[in-house]
Design an enzyme around this catalytic site. Structure first.
Site, PDB file in Angstrom:
ATOM      1  CB  CYS A 201      51.003   9.973 -11.334  1.00 35.60           C
ATOM      2  SG  CYS A 201      52.177   9.598 -10.033  1.00 35.60           S
TER       3      CYS A 201
ATOM      4  CB  CYS B 150      49.655   9.461  -7.989  1.00 28.85           C
ATOM      5  SG  CYS B 150      50.848  10.742  -8.399  1.00 28.85           S
TER       6      CYS B 150
END
Length: 103
Positions: A28, A31
């Site tokens: 991600c 993230c």
């Protein structure tokens, strides 16, 4: 530094005080952007609250239990109860002020 925890230790780690859990995935992009901000906050707020990370691919049961459908999702727990959640990349000061409401 925020420690990565799994399903086995999750309940005991969130049971006491204010705990912030970053549900993330290694693939991600947002993230990865949030990771250094989360680490800074964990150092800055040491002694006031605890910071942990949960890899949703490794702990899918926790992601399901807390209805994490988007990563990153940070969930704030107080004494084991979910009190707030923050979804997506959020600036450090906004995250900090959300946490401070529960201290």
């Amino acid at each position: 530094m925020a420690q990565i925890i799994g399903s086995n230790e999750f309940k005991s780690e969130i049971s006491d005080g204010v705990v912030i859990v970053d549900f993330f995935a290694t693939w991600c992009g947002p993230c990865k952007m949030l990771a250094p901000v989360f680490e800074d906050l964990s150092s800055e707020m040491e002694g006031q609250s605890k910071f942990f990370k949960v890899d949703i691919d490794q702990s899918l049961d926790l992601a399901r239990e807390y209805q994490v459908t988007t990563v990153p999702t940070m969930i704030i727990f107080k004494d084991g109860e979910k009190v707030d959640s923050l979804v997506g990349f959020i600036p450090k000061e906004n995250i900090k002020s959300s946490i401070e409401k529960y201290l």
